[in-house]
Scaffold this active site. Structure first.
Site, PDB file in Angstrom:
ATOM      1  CD  GLU A 291      -2.761  -1.200   2.818  1.00 12.99           C
ATOM      2  OE1 GLU A 291      -3.766  -1.580   2.733  1.00 12.99           O
ATOM      3  OE2 GLU A 291      -1.921  -0.891   3.604  1.00 12.99           O
ATOM      4  CB  CYS A 362      -2.771  34.678  12.281  1.00 10.48           C
ATOM      5  SG  CYS A 362      -3.162  36.216  11.540  1.00 10.48           S
TER       6      CYS A 362
HETATM    7  C1  LIG Z   1      -0.515   5.743   5.626  1.00 12.86           C
HETATM    8  C2  LIG Z   1      -0.811   4.261   5.382  1.00 12.86           C
HETATM    9  C3  LIG Z   1      -0.185   3.708   3.993  1.00 12.86           C
HETATM   10  C4  LIG Z   1       0.641   4.628   3.225  1.00 12.86           C
HETATM   11  O1  LIG Z   1       1.713   5.000   3.759  1.00 12.86           O
HETATM   12  P1  LIG Z   1       2.832   5.702   2.962  1.00 12.86           P
HETATM   13  O2  LIG Z   1       3.806   6.215   3.938  1.00 12.86           O
HETATM   14  O3  LIG Z   1       2.425   6.884   2.460  1.00 12.86           O
HETATM   15  O4  LIG Z   1       3.424   4.659   1.826  1.00 12.86           O
HETATM   16  C5  LIG Z   1      -0.872   2.489   3.903  1.00 12.86           C
HETATM   17  N1  LIG Z   1      -1.582   1.706   4.602  1.00 12.86           N
HETATM   18  C6  LIG Z   1      -2.091   2.266   5.521  1.00 12.86           C
HETATM   19  C7  LIG Z   1      -2.742   1.313   6.647  1.00 12.86           C
HETATM   20  C8  LIG Z   1      -1.512   3.404   6.151  1.00 12.86           C
HETATM   21  O5  LIG Z   1      -2.242   4.014   7.184  1.00 12.86           O
END
Ligand SMILES: *Cc1c(COP(=O)(O)O)cnc(C)c1O
Length: 443
Positions: A291, A362
């Site tokens: 991911e 601000c």
């Molecule tokens: C934030 C997140 C990602 C992505 O993380 P990156 O550092 O942008 O690659 C993937 N999976 C989950 C569950 C996340 O919370």
């Protein structure tokens, strides 16, 4: 010379992104302005996809983590590249749904999904829900049975890897608001509970160990822990886990000090670990999901600002104020994040002195960078902040009632708006005021 290969300097000494002169973009679309390079974003998607094909026989899926940048246009782009997506809220889910994203390739995360969000997910036909805790599991089973559907799920596991620091240390694993822990038996118990539920199908397990991680070891370590757990689930509960989702978190180059691996190298090393361990444990190779968010889109984006004033405070520091700030990029005030800044209209000029780049909100803490070496800066100059494609627009706010900048997408010689600049009327569109009290014609 810059962090990203799509950035260069032209004969006018202006910073360019792809084929575009950033000073011209600033003139044409106004500032502050987010610029995103479509060609680079697509290339990043392909690099991940190719890595899964090359090192894991294509037996996996890369999801774009929407929270890094969630717009209808980028959602569609990601789908065109054959990626899936993860979402963490009803709003992100709705954005993808409206963009025509293939919902079966969507994974829905979050540590406190509301009943409405779960309803929406089931109505849209989200492929997988990554269940965080037993309350959510019960809620999901209830809503799924009302709708007479069986929902495929993964459980979010805390693998006990703390990778937020460079020297990853295995401490504080239980102390996270996300997911269920392994070492106290919570993860095992929730699987057992799910087995008894009529409208839940356990498809896999998920973990996400952190963000902006440069070492590959924490990912390999997490993979090992998860494969062992998968093997345990089969031995003790007879559950055949099909999907192993190892999350995102691969680091990118914000400044010359950062030294990330290529996405393909992370995937190569992690898949090697998964293959070796699956063989050792005698389990089927899981369908692997990654991911990445930041590493797909951060380097594709820059932000352009106009300098409004320069305050040289003798023996203290020089403040360079720009026409944006924490409202379009809250990462410095939140995390002290480092960025590379470029004087876009005089891009090869030698840095002469440190300056602090200040926003227009601000708040004294509304800074973009402190003590960065820059050339002589004048009022009216165009300033570029690099690698702002991730977690800038998506974290932006209307603090001080400042309208959000537009996003301009460049590809080849084309430049087009994919998110419009907010107007003052956008800012007041949800305000409610009794008719009789509206003052007419004051502006
Ligand atoms: C934030 C997140 C990602 C992505 O993380 P990156 O550092 O942008 O690659 C993937 N999976 C989950 C569950 C996340 O919370």
């Amino acid at each position: 010379m810059f962090n990203s290969q799509n950035l260069s300097i032209n004969s006018k000494n202006h910073l360019t992104i792809g084929q575009h002169d950033t000073v011209e973009l600033a003139k044409k679309f106004g500032t502050p302005l987010y610029v995103l390079d479509e060609d680079l974003m697509r290339a990043s998607c392909r690099a991940y996809k190719n890595a899964i094909d090359t090192y894991y026989d294509g037996h996996g899926l890369v999801l774009f983590a929407s929270k890094a940048l969630c717009t209808m246009y980028t959602g569609r782009l990601v789908a065109e590249e054959g990626l899936g997506a993860d979402v963490v809220s009803g709003g992100e889910l709705y954005t993808l749904y409206k963009a025509g994203f293939p919902m079966e390739k969507v994974f829905f995360h979050g540590n406190n999904k509301t009943p409405d969000e779960i309803e929406l997910a089931l109505t849209c036909g989200v492929g997988h829900i990554v269940v965080d805790n037993k309350y959510e599991l019960e809620l999901l089973n209830r809503i799924a049975s009302e709708k007479n559907v069986t929902q495929r799920i993964l459980f979010r596991i805390k693998p006990g890897i703390d990778a937020h620091t460079h020297d990853f240390v295995k401490t504080g694993q239980i102390d996270s608001k996300f997911g269920v822990a392994l070492e106290n038996g919570e993860a095992y118990e929730i699987h057992k509970l799910a087995l008894s539920m009529s409208n839940i199908q356990i498809d896999g397990v998920h973990c996400h160990i952190g963000s902006q991680i440069f070492d590959v070891e924490p990912f390999c370590e997490a993979a090992k822990v998860m494969i062992s757990f998968i093997s345990d689930l089969y031995d003790k509960l007879g559950i055949k886990v099909k999907i192993l989702n190892l999350g995102g978190g691969f680091g990118i180059k914000y400044t010359s000090k950062d030294d990330p691996l290529e996405p393909s190298e992370y995937i190569h090393k992690v898949t090697d670990v998964v293959k070796a361990l699956a063989l050792e444990k005698g389990i089927e190779l899981p369908f692997l999901v990654f991911e990445p968010g930041r590493s797909i889109v951060a380097s594709a984006g820059i932000t352009l600002y106009t300098v409004g004033c320069v305050k040289e405070i003798e023996n203290v520091r020089t403040y360079v104020s720009i026409d944006g700030g924490m409202c379009d990029n809250p990462r410095y005030i939140l995390y002290g994040s480092k960025y590379t800044t470029v004087l876009a209209n005089n891009a090869s000029a030698e840095p002469i002195a440190p300056v602090t780049i200040a926003g227009k909100c601000c708040e004294s803490g509304d800074l973009i960078q402190e003590h960065v070496m820059m050339p002589k800066i004048h009022v009216g100059d165009t300033l570029a902040v690099l690698a702002t494609g991730a977690y800038n627009y998506s974290m932006s706010s209307n603090y001080n009632r400042i309208p959000r900048p537009p996003i301009v997408m460049v590809s080849g010689d084309e430049a087009k708006v994919i998110v419009k600049r907010e107007t003052y009327d956008d800012l007041i569109k949800n305000d409610v005021l009794e008719e009789a009290r509206v003052l007419q014609g004051t502006v």
